[in-house]
Design a protein around this motif. Structure first.
Motif, PDB file in Angstrom:
ATOM      1  N   ALA A  83       0.942  -1.221   0.046  1.00 36.13           N
ATOM      2  CA  ALA A  83       0.138  -0.056   0.010  1.00 36.13           C
ATOM      3  C   ALA A  83       1.097   1.228   0.006  1.00 36.13           C
ATOM      4  N   ARG A  84       1.871   1.211   0.671  1.00 31.95           N
ATOM      5  CA  ARG A  84       2.762   2.467   0.816  1.00 31.95           C
ATOM      6  C   ARG A  84       3.284   2.726  -0.271  1.00 31.95           C
ATOM      7  N   VAL A  85       3.914   1.883  -1.330  1.00 36.88           N
ATOM      8  CA  VAL A  85       4.317   1.748  -2.691  1.00 36.88           C
ATOM      9  C   VAL A  85       3.280   2.412  -3.384  1.00 36.88           C
ATOM     10  N   LEU A  86       2.016   2.117  -3.466  1.00 34.86           N
ATOM     11  CA  LEU A  86       0.993   2.324  -4.392  1.00 34.86           C
ATOM     12  C   LEU A  86       0.800   3.863  -4.028  1.00 34.86           C
ATOM     13  N   ILE A  87       0.643   4.148  -2.898  1.00 33.28           N
ATOM     14  CA  ILE A  87       0.301   5.473  -2.435  1.00 33.28           C
ATOM     15  C   ILE A  87       1.368   6.524  -2.943  1.00 33.28           C
ATOM     16  N   ASN A  88       2.465   6.154  -2.953  1.00 34.35           N
ATOM     17  CA  ASN A  88       3.577   6.967  -3.516  1.00 34.35           C
ATOM     18  C   ASN A  88       3.572   7.127  -5.157  1.00 34.35           C
ATOM     19  N   LEU A  89       3.256   5.882  -5.746  1.00 34.22           N
ATOM     20  CA  LEU A  89       2.712   6.108  -7.151  1.00 34.22           C
ATOM     21  C   LEU A  89       1.507   6.709  -7.452  1.00 34.22           C
ATOM     22  N   GLY A  90       0.426   6.672  -6.808  1.00 31.38           N
ATOM     23  CA  GLY A  90      -0.461   7.644  -6.924  1.00 31.38           C
ATOM     24  C   GLY A  90       0.029   9.132  -6.843  1.00 31.38           C
ATOM     25  N   SER A 124      -4.261   8.482   6.219  1.00 31.83           N
ATOM     26  CA  SER A 124      -4.363   9.538   6.407  1.00 31.83           C
ATOM     27  C   SER A 124      -3.541  10.543   4.991  1.00 31.83           C
ATOM     28  N   ALA A 125      -2.325   9.654   4.695  1.00 38.59           N
ATOM     29  CA  ALA A 125      -1.721  10.139   3.785  1.00 38.59           C
ATOM     30  C   ALA A 125      -2.517   9.912   2.366  1.00 38.59           C
ATOM     31  N   LEU A 126      -3.089   8.804   2.160  1.00 39.53           N
ATOM     32  CA  LEU A 126      -3.900   8.476   1.065  1.00 39.53           C
ATOM     33  C   LEU A 126      -4.960   9.376   0.837  1.00 39.53           C
ATOM     34  N   CYS A 127      -5.819   9.605   2.045  1.00 39.48           N
ATOM     35  CA  CYS A 127      -6.781  10.708   1.944  1.00 39.48           C
ATOM     36  C   CYS A 127      -6.259  12.041   1.270  1.00 39.48           C
ATOM     37  N   ASN A 128      -5.169  12.344   1.778  1.00 37.43           N
ATOM     38  CA  ASN A 128      -4.570  13.589   1.503  1.00 37.43           C
ATOM     39  C   ASN A 128      -4.130  13.765   0.094  1.00 37.43           C
ATOM     40  N   ASN A 129      -3.635  12.792  -0.472  1.00 36.46           N
ATOM     41  CA  ASN A 129      -3.346  12.851  -1.775  1.00 36.46           C
ATOM     42  C   ASN A 129      -4.372  12.563  -2.652  1.00 36.46           C
ATOM     43  N   ARG A 130      -5.353  11.820  -2.179  1.00 35.32           N
ATOM     44  CA  ARG A 130      -6.553  11.671  -3.029  1.00 35.32           C
ATOM     45  C   ARG A 130      -7.511  12.892  -3.076  1.00 35.32           C
ATOM     46  N   SER A 131      -7.399  13.700  -2.088  1.00 33.52           N
ATOM     47  CA  SER A 131      -7.782  15.099  -2.100  1.00 33.52           C
ATOM     48  C   SER A 131      -7.484  16.162  -3.186  1.00 33.52           C
ATOM     49  N   ALA A 132      -6.002  15.548  -3.328  1.00 36.42           N
ATOM     50  CA  ALA A 132      -5.271  16.516  -4.443  1.00 36.42           C
ATOM     51  C   ALA A 132      -5.751  16.198  -5.869  1.00 36.42           C
ATOM     52  N   ALA A 133      -5.979  14.671  -6.087  1.00 38.05           N
ATOM     53  CA  ALA A 133      -6.544  14.227  -7.437  1.00 38.05           C
ATOM     54  C   ALA A 133      -8.093  14.744  -7.609  1.00 38.05           C
ATOM     55  N   TYR A 134      -8.798  14.847  -6.609  1.00 39.47           N
ATOM     56  CA  TYR A 134     -10.085  15.302  -6.791  1.00 39.47           C
ATOM     57  C   TYR A 134     -10.074  16.741  -7.202  1.00 39.47           C
ATOM     58  N   ARG A 135      -9.166  17.554  -6.575  1.00 37.60           N
ATOM     59  CA  ARG A 135      -9.067  18.824  -6.892  1.00 37.60           C
ATOM     60  C   ARG A 135      -8.781  19.245  -8.135  1.00 37.60           C
ATOM     61  N   GLY A 136      -7.780  18.253  -8.626  1.00 42.90           N
ATOM     62  CA  GLY A 136      -7.434  18.464 -10.003  1.00 42.90           C
ATOM     63  C   GLY A 136      -8.386  17.964 -11.140  1.00 42.90           C
ATOM     64  N   LEU A 137      -9.263  17.207 -10.661  1.00 38.39           N
ATOM     65  CA  LEU A 137     -10.510  16.935 -11.428  1.00 38.39           C
ATOM     66  C   LEU A 137     -11.826  17.896 -11.412  1.00 38.39           C
ATOM     67  N   GLY A 138     -11.564  18.898 -10.423  1.00 36.88           N
ATOM     68  CA  GLY A 138     -12.538  20.077 -10.174  1.00 36.88           C
ATOM     69  C   GLY A 138     -13.832  19.492  -9.076  1.00 36.88           C
ATOM     70  N   GLN A 139     -13.358  18.467  -8.816  1.00 30.41           N
ATOM     71  CA  GLN A 139     -14.591  17.754  -7.592  1.00 30.41           C
ATOM     72  C   GLN A 139     -14.277  18.101  -6.438  1.00 30.41           C
ATOM     73  N   LEU A 140     -14.401  19.455  -6.134  1.00 26.14           N
ATOM     74  CA  LEU A 140     -13.841  20.051  -4.858  1.00 26.14           C
ATOM     75  C   LEU A 140     -14.633  19.475  -3.491  1.00 26.14           C
ATOM     76  N   ASP A 141     -15.933  18.962  -3.446  1.00 22.82           N
ATOM     77  CA  ASP A 141     -16.660  18.434  -2.485  1.00 22.82           C
ATOM     78  C   ASP A 141     -16.010  17.253  -2.121  1.00 22.82           C
ATOM     79  N   GLN A 142     -15.602  16.338  -2.989  1.00 20.47           N
ATOM     80  CA  GLN A 142     -14.998  15.188  -2.704  1.00 20.47           C
ATOM     81  C   GLN A 142     -13.540  15.428  -2.127  1.00 20.47           C
ATOM     82  N   ALA A 143     -12.931  16.509  -2.660  1.00 22.73           N
ATOM     83  CA  ALA A 143     -11.571  16.830  -2.161  1.00 22.73           C
ATOM     84  C   ALA A 143     -11.591  17.268  -0.613  1.00 22.73           C
ATOM     85  N   ARG A 144     -12.711  18.065  -0.348  1.00 23.11           N
ATOM     86  CA  ARG A 144     -12.726  18.632   1.139  1.00 23.11           C
ATOM     87  C   ARG A 144     -13.119  17.343   1.972  1.00 23.11           C
ATOM     88  N   GLN A 145     -13.975  16.525   1.498  1.00 22.53           N
ATOM     89  CA  GLN A 145     -14.356  15.158   2.153  1.00 22.53           C
ATOM     90  C   GLN A 145     -12.963  14.458   2.567  1.00 22.53           C
TER      91      GLN A 145
END
Length: 265
Positions: A83-90, A124-145
């Motif tokens: 999982a750690r390596v996948l998080i870094n790849l993401g 927590s690291a996964l959620c932080n990084n996933r929020s950035a992906a959602y921001r990049g897609l313009g899905q701001l509600d999901q990013a905040r969650q």
């Protein structure tokens, strides 16, 4: 070959201004590949991939993480290591602008994590990084969650000041995306203070925090302050990792702010 000394020396180099950290990692990766030291090779690929991502060298970082995943598969590694390596790849895909691909990788990483206190840091690291992906897609509600979930998870993690600061950076960036600049500055300020002392001011995320501060100031037309923030971010990142595309981008943004300052002064 054990990885304990490898990490001890890496920690020392990170605290030494001007140290050739990338060179150290490349050397150990080469030694590990020649000697067939799988654990050391995975460790070197993981750490080097992270630094190359920060430098903006995404293609090589991607290949390093994919190789590490293949090695983990071959040795039937535990879920947490995978999982750690996948998080870094993401995270590489986020920085590369491949947001949908990043989300797929993060979802796969979460499948390898057991939900509980032992995995709170990684989640927590996964959620932080996933929020950035959602921001990049313009899905701001999901990013905040995702950011809210990351903050909740960090409450169970001791000595997590650095991760909390990163969470604040991402939340500030989300607020910038929504045009809420004053709130973004208020959220970012404690993180900037925290980074003054984290790793003696040399935390790898400090340049990013300063770049976000520069972005906020630039949008507020405080060009002199923005210029200083970008310039400082570029200097810190260059001291940490040498010349790189990321440093060049920060220098260009600092120059743009400088030109705006002289145009509108």
């Amino acid at each position: 070959m054990e990885t304990g000394h490898f990490y001890q020396e890496l920690t020392r180099l990170f605290g030494e201004p001007g140290a050739d950290v990338v060179g150290y990692l490349r050397n150990h990766l080469h030694v590990a590949q020649l000697g067939g030291y799988t654990a050391l090779e995975i460790a070197a690929e993981n750490e080097l991939g992270s630094l190359l991502r920060v430098r903006g060298e995404f293609a090589e970082a991607e290949q390093l993480y994919k190789k590490a995943l293949l090695l983990l598969d071959a040795k039937d590694a535990d879920d947490l290591s995978y999982a750690r390596v996948l998080i870094n790849l993401g995270d590489v895909y986020v920085a590369w602008g491949k947001y949908s691909q990043a989300l797929q990788v993060f979802d796969k990483a979460e499948q390898h994590l057991v939900h509980g206190p032992d995995a709170a840091y990684e989640l927590s690291a996964l959620c932080n990084n996933r929020s950035a992906a959602y921001r990049g897609l313009g899905q701001l509600d999901q990013a905040r969650q995702e950011l809210k979930r990351a903050a909740q998870l960090l409450e169970a993690v001791p000595n997590s000041e650095g991760k909390r600061a990163v969470n604040a950076i991402n939340l500030a960036q989300a607020l910038v995306d929504e045009g809420r600049l004053v709130e973004a500055g208020q959220v970012l300020a404690p993180a900037l203070i925290a980074f003054e002392t984290l790793q003696q001011g040399r935390d790898i995320h400090r340049p990013y925090a300063l770049a976000v501060a520069g972005q906020i100031a630039g949008l507020q037309k405080r060009y002199k302050h923005a210029w200083a923030c970008y310039q400082w971010a570029a200097q810190l990142l260059k001291e940490k990792l040498g010349d790189s595309p990321a440093v060049d981008a920060l220098v260009r943004e600092a120059q743009r702010m400088k030109e705006l300052e002289y145009t509108y002064r």
